[in-house]
Design an enzyme around this catalytic site. Structure first.
Site, short mmCIF file in Angstrom:
data_model
loop_
_atom_site.label_atom_id
_atom_site.label_comp_id
_atom_site.label_asym_id
_atom_site.label_seq_id
_atom_site.Cartn_x
_atom_site.Cartn_y
_atom_site.Cartn_z
N SER A 21 25.55 28.52 27.89
CA SER A 21 26.67 27.73 28.43
C SER A 21 26.76 27.60 29.94
CB SER A 21 27.98 28.29 27.92
OG SER A 21 28.23 27.75 26.65
N SER B 164 28.93 25.18 27.22
CA SER B 164 30.35 24.95 27.26
C SER B 164 30.94 24.88 28.66
CB SER B 164 31.07 26.04 26.47
OG SER B 164 30.86 27.31 27.05
N LYS C 63 35.86 28.57 35.50
CA LYS C 63 35.94 28.13 34.11
C LYS C 63 37.26 28.62 33.52
CE LYS C 63 33.11 28.21 29.87
NZ LYS C 63 31.82 28.67 29.30
N1 GLN Z 1 26.09 26.25 22.58
C1 GLN Z 1 26.23 27.63 22.21
C2 GLN Z 1 27.36 27.80 21.25
O1 GLN Z 1 28.00 26.82 20.93
C3 GLN Z 1 26.42 28.48 23.43
C4 GLN Z 1 27.79 28.51 23.93
C5 GLN Z 1 27.98 29.47 25.06
O2 GLN Z 1 27.01 29.90 25.69
N2 GLN Z 1 29.22 29.83 25.29
O3 GLN Z 1 27.63 28.87 20.78
#
Ligand code: GLN
Length: 486
Positions: A178, A154, A79
């Site tokens: 994410s 994400s 990532k």
């Molecule tokens: N969807 C969640 C957010 O927008 C989790 C994102 C993540 O785990 N980085 O904060």
């Protein structure tokens, strides 16, 4: 079968037995990327030259007859919020467009030591803020199962790349879901480790009390292999725990008799997608047939989890992102009259709308007069949520839930309504608030052919138990054999 379609453990056998070479494998993966990337756009950077050089080194090692690590010669994607020495790390943000880290994240260093090959950096929501990868400054990633749908987020690029065989496995990060949510959307396995299990050194911080790095893989065995290699304490991360790393791969094969599964009432709510509900219930029945016992557990503070998360995560983000000021970090806007204007223009041009929204929300929650009403209160509720899980885990070994309320939604469906987007995290965020491990794995498909995710949560540092339950279920089903038609 094309080499890129195999798993880590299958390829390890082939490499060890000289049926193939890392060079050949790496070239197959690069060809696959070439074939699908224009449709899915899973990568921000493809490091073909680096990968081929690493593959050559891996082949030299393999030929030398020395002991071979399960990851030696295997192409892995990272990532784009994991620092990679000499390789651009953008967090899918304009502000880090030209950032080339002078060091490797600890997890990257550990994979390098095991001889893994780095194939590229994957697309993501900017600074990992989002659930659909639509917040990337570099454009959308498409779901390999349906190109009109989001891959989740994400870590959407990592999940899409694994599902599309554009890498053999990948690393992602998980602050509120994410890793698990994109794994569910793309039909792959994704694990969020216990807070402190994996070093966060070199992971670009979003919300430091919630962030963890973890694997996205084609099956549970591969997940165990990657976990074994990235886990363990690290003197560069004071929150990494000095808890022995279990032999995750060796512990996969235990049978499920005696395993107590908790089913939280609050996670099986009205209005949930009936196909998701059905698939998860079937999965629980399969685990019961394998010898597990189920009982209902209560997690009564679940209804406060989203509010708590979106105060804590934004508060921590507003503080962590202060460093992108055009001086310490970040591409500086030019020309500017004075220092204040330089700061303002740099951040205005560098951050996208969701990141700005979170910085504003978080700054507000931390500001004098509001701190007690929001941040402090959210910290108190965090403890209540944790107490719920402590109680539940006195009665059961694992808790099983859907990973997400629905399968992958359409591109653009939720972008106009941030609250709708935040609500899609309902089943994943408590795990981060509490700091426990959880895996997502495929447990079926919708009638339209989209993958559905099953989540298995465990006690702190019980990754071996979670993976064991996941493996038993996986072996009893065929879901992992289905591939998207790309
Ligand atoms: N969807 C969640 C957010 O927008 C989790 C994102 C993540 O785990 N980085 O904060």
């Amino acid at each position: 079968m094309n080499l890129a379609q195999f798993t880590i453990h299958e390829l390890h056998e082939q490499l060890k037995n000289r049926k193939t070479t890392s060079g050949e494998l790496t070239r197959s993966v690069l060809q696959r990327i070439e074939a699908v990337e224009s449709r899915i756009h899973a990568f921000t950077t493809v490091t073909a030259e680096l990968a081929l050089a690493q593959a050559e080194a891996a082949d030299r090692w393999l030929r030398s007859g020395r002991p071979v690590h399960p990851l030696t010669g295997i192409p892995i994607a990272l990532k784009d919020n994991l620092c990679t020495k000499g390789v651009r790390t953008t967090c899918a943000s304009r502000i880090l467009e030209n950032f080339v880290p002078p060091y490797d994240a600890t997890v990257v260093g550990r994979l390098k030591e095991s001889g893994a090959v780095f194939i590229g950096k994957t697309n993501m929501d900017e600074f990992a803020m989002g659930s659909s990868t639509e917040n990337s400054a570099w454009g959308l990633t498409a779901n390999p199962w349906d190109l009109n749908r989001i891959p989740g987020g994400s870590s959407g690029g990592s999940a899409a790349a694994v599902a599309a065989d554009a890498c053999i496995a990948a690393l992602g990060s998980d602050t509120g879901g994410s890793i698990r949510q994109p794994a569910a959307m793309c039909g792959v396995v994704g694990l969020k480790p216990t807070y402190g299990r994996v070093s966060r050194y070199g992971l670009v911080a979003f919300a430091s009390s919630l962030d963890q790095i973890g694997p996205l893989t084609k099956d549970v065995t591969d997940c165990a292999i990657l976990m074994k290699s990235i886990s363990g304490s690290d003197s560069f991360d004071s929150t990494s725990a000095d808890v022995p790393v279990e032999n995750y791969t060796g512990l996969l094969n235990r049978d499920l008799s005696g395993l107590q599964i908790g089913i939280p009432k609050e996670y099986f709510i009205d209005g949930m997608d009936p196909e998701v509900l059905h698939a998860v219930k079937e999965a629980v029945r399969t685990m019961e047939k394998l010898g597990a016992k189920t009982r209902e557990v209560l997690l009564p503070h679940t209804e406060y989890a989203i509010a708590t998360y979106y105060i804590l995560a934004t508060a921590e983000a507003s503080s962590n992102l202060a460093r992108y000021d055009g001086v310490k970090y970040g591409s500086r806007a030019k020309p500017t009259k004075d220092l204040l204007e330089m700061y303002m223009k740099t951040r205005q041009a560098g951050f996208g709308p969701e990141v700005k929204r979170r910085i504003m929300l978080g700054t507000y929650a931390l500001s004098s007069g509001y701190y007690d009403a929001y941040y402090r209160k959210a910290q108190c509720v965090r403890t209540l949520i944790k107490n719920d899980f402590d109680e539940a885990f006195k009665q059961v070994d694992v808790i099983v839930t859907p990973t997400a309320p629905s399968a992958a939604f359409k591109i653009g469906e939720k972008t106009k309504d941030p609250l709708q987007m935040y609500l899609s995290d309902i089943f994943t965020i408590s795990v981060n608030i509490v700091g426990i491990p959880a895996v997502s794995m495929p447990c079926g498909f919708t009638q339209t052919g989209l993958p559905i995710g099953l989540q298995i949560m465990g006690r702190p540092f019980a990754e071996a138990t979670v993976l064991n339950a996941a493996y038993a279920y996986e072996q009893a089903t065929e879901w992992r054999k289905k591939k998207p038609n790309l």
